[in-house]
Design a protein around this motif. Sequence first.
Motif, PDB file in Angstrom:
ATOM      1  N   LEU A 173       0.802  -1.219   0.000  1.00  0.00           N
ATOM      2  CA  LEU A 173       0.000   0.000   0.000  1.00  0.00           C
ATOM      3  C   LEU A 173       0.838   1.274   0.000  1.00  0.00           C
ATOM      4  N   VAL A 174       2.157   1.137   0.176  1.00  0.00           N
ATOM      5  CA  VAL A 174       3.041   2.304   0.247  1.00  0.00           C
ATOM      6  C   VAL A 174       3.282   2.827  -1.165  1.00  0.00           C
ATOM      7  N   PRO A 175       2.921   4.084  -1.416  1.00  0.00           N
ATOM      8  CA  PRO A 175       3.156   4.638  -2.751  1.00  0.00           C
ATOM      9  C   PRO A 175       4.656   4.809  -3.003  1.00  0.00           C
ATOM     10  N   GLU A 176       5.071   4.519  -4.218  1.00  0.00           N
ATOM     11  CA  GLU A 176       6.480   4.613  -4.583  1.00  0.00           C
ATOM     12  C   GLU A 176       6.786   6.043  -5.021  1.00  0.00           C
ATOM     13  N   SER A 177       7.857   6.627  -4.489  1.00  0.00           N
ATOM     14  CA  SER A 177       8.227   7.984  -4.884  1.00  0.00           C
ATOM     15  C   SER A 177       8.874   7.954  -6.265  1.00  0.00           C
ATOM     16  N   GLU A 178       8.962   9.107  -6.900  1.00  0.00           N
ATOM     17  CA  GLU A 178       9.560   9.224  -8.227  1.00  0.00           C
ATOM     18  C   GLU A 178      11.018   8.754  -8.212  1.00  0.00           C
ATOM     19  N   VAL A 179      11.746   9.122  -7.176  1.00  0.00           N
ATOM     20  CA  VAL A 179      13.160   8.729  -7.066  1.00  0.00           C
ATOM     21  C   VAL A 179      13.274   7.212  -6.918  1.00  0.00           C
ATOM     22  N   GLU A 180      12.467   6.627  -6.041  1.00  0.00           N
ATOM     23  CA  GLU A 180      12.512   5.176  -5.856  1.00  0.00           C
ATOM     24  C   GLU A 180      12.165   4.447  -7.139  1.00  0.00           C
ATOM     25  N   ARG A 181      11.174   4.952  -7.888  1.00  0.00           N
ATOM     26  CA  ARG A 181      10.785   4.326  -9.138  1.00  0.00           C
ATOM     27  C   ARG A 181      11.920   4.370 -10.150  1.00  0.00           C
ATOM     28  N   SER A 182      12.584   5.528 -10.290  1.00  0.00           N
ATOM     29  CA  SER A 182      13.667   5.625 -11.268  1.00  0.00           C
ATOM     30  C   SER A 182      14.859   4.756 -10.866  1.00  0.00           C
ATOM     31  N   VAL A 183      15.149   4.637  -9.573  1.00  0.00           N
ATOM     32  CA  VAL A 183      16.228   3.761  -9.115  1.00  0.00           C
ATOM     33  C   VAL A 183      15.875   2.306  -9.421  1.00  0.00           C
ATOM     34  N   ARG A 184      14.639   1.920  -9.143  1.00  0.00           N
ATOM     35  CA  ARG A 184      14.210   0.550  -9.425  1.00  0.00           C
ATOM     36  C   ARG A 184      14.305   0.251 -10.916  1.00  0.00           C
ATOM     37  N   GLU A 185      13.857   1.188 -11.755  1.00  0.00           N
ATOM     38  CA  GLU A 185      13.934   0.990 -13.202  1.00  0.00           C
ATOM     39  C   GLU A 185      15.379   0.913 -13.686  1.00  0.00           C
ATOM     40  N   TYR A 186      16.254   1.722 -13.105  1.00  0.00           N
ATOM     41  CA  TYR A 186      17.675   1.694 -13.479  1.00  0.00           C
ATOM     42  C   TYR A 186      18.270   0.320 -13.199  1.00  0.00           C
ATOM     43  N   TRP A 187      18.022  -0.204 -11.997  1.00  0.00           N
ATOM     44  CA  TRP A 187      18.610  -1.505 -11.650  1.00  0.00           C
ATOM     45  C   TRP A 187      17.986  -2.631 -12.464  1.00  0.00           C
ATOM     46  N   ALA A 188      16.745  -2.509 -12.840  1.00  0.00           N
ATOM     47  CA  ALA A 188      16.133  -3.507 -13.721  1.00  0.00           C
ATOM     48  C   ALA A 188      16.820  -3.462 -15.092  1.00  0.00           C
ATOM     49  N   TRP A 189      17.122  -2.262 -15.578  1.00  0.00           N
ATOM     50  CA  TRP A 189      17.825  -2.114 -16.848  1.00  0.00           C
ATOM     51  C   TRP A 189      19.227  -2.721 -16.761  1.00  0.00           C
ATOM     52  N   VAL A 190      19.955  -2.452 -15.654  1.00  0.00           N
ATOM     53  CA  VAL A 190      21.298  -3.011 -15.473  1.00  0.00           C
ATOM     54  C   VAL A 190      21.235  -4.531 -15.499  1.00  0.00           C
TER      55      VAL A 190
END
Length: 182
Positions: free
Chosen positions: A150-167
């Motif tokens: 239920l915790v909303p993801e912040s913009e920074v957390e989302r971009s970090v998660r997407e970066y590591w998924a890309w890596v």
Amino acid sequence: MSLFEPMRDFFHRRAAKKLNESAAGVHLIKEQEESTRGCFAFPGTEFIAGIEVNGQRMGKVDFSINPLNDRVYIYDLTIEGDYWRSGLATATLWRLWCDHQVPLVPLHEMGTAVGFWSKARKRFAAAGVEIKRDIRTADHEEGKLRWQHLVPESEVERSVREYWAWVESEKAPGRPAGPGIR
């Protein structure tokens, strides 16, 4: 139905009646209400409420309601010195339970409060109400996992998660190694 259920219900009602009488004049006046990222019950709501009896302030209680609305977490319950051992803390807990009708959970029972919480658990159990075991600091993360979805993801957390998924996708087996990728 068990033979003892009517008897148990009778004693629960009697104990609840006593607690209702002790909490009759207790009012919780909410002074602060917030939901701050990083706090234990986020995105639940945290409250600071003054405890008043007959218009006179006698203490305060800090508590939160988790996002699942299935527990009230008590951070701090402070009764002013003149009103100690008057039953006001127990009456305040009962008022919280009556308002929310979910189990109460203390956070960090301090050494001097262990006896109080033990006695409160027995009194509430007699009325059919549960006060759960306290949550220690080490258990906070485990407790938060119950409502993590239920915790909303912040913009920074989302971009970090997407970066590591890309890596990780760049390191996928069968993918040709490009410059700088090993």
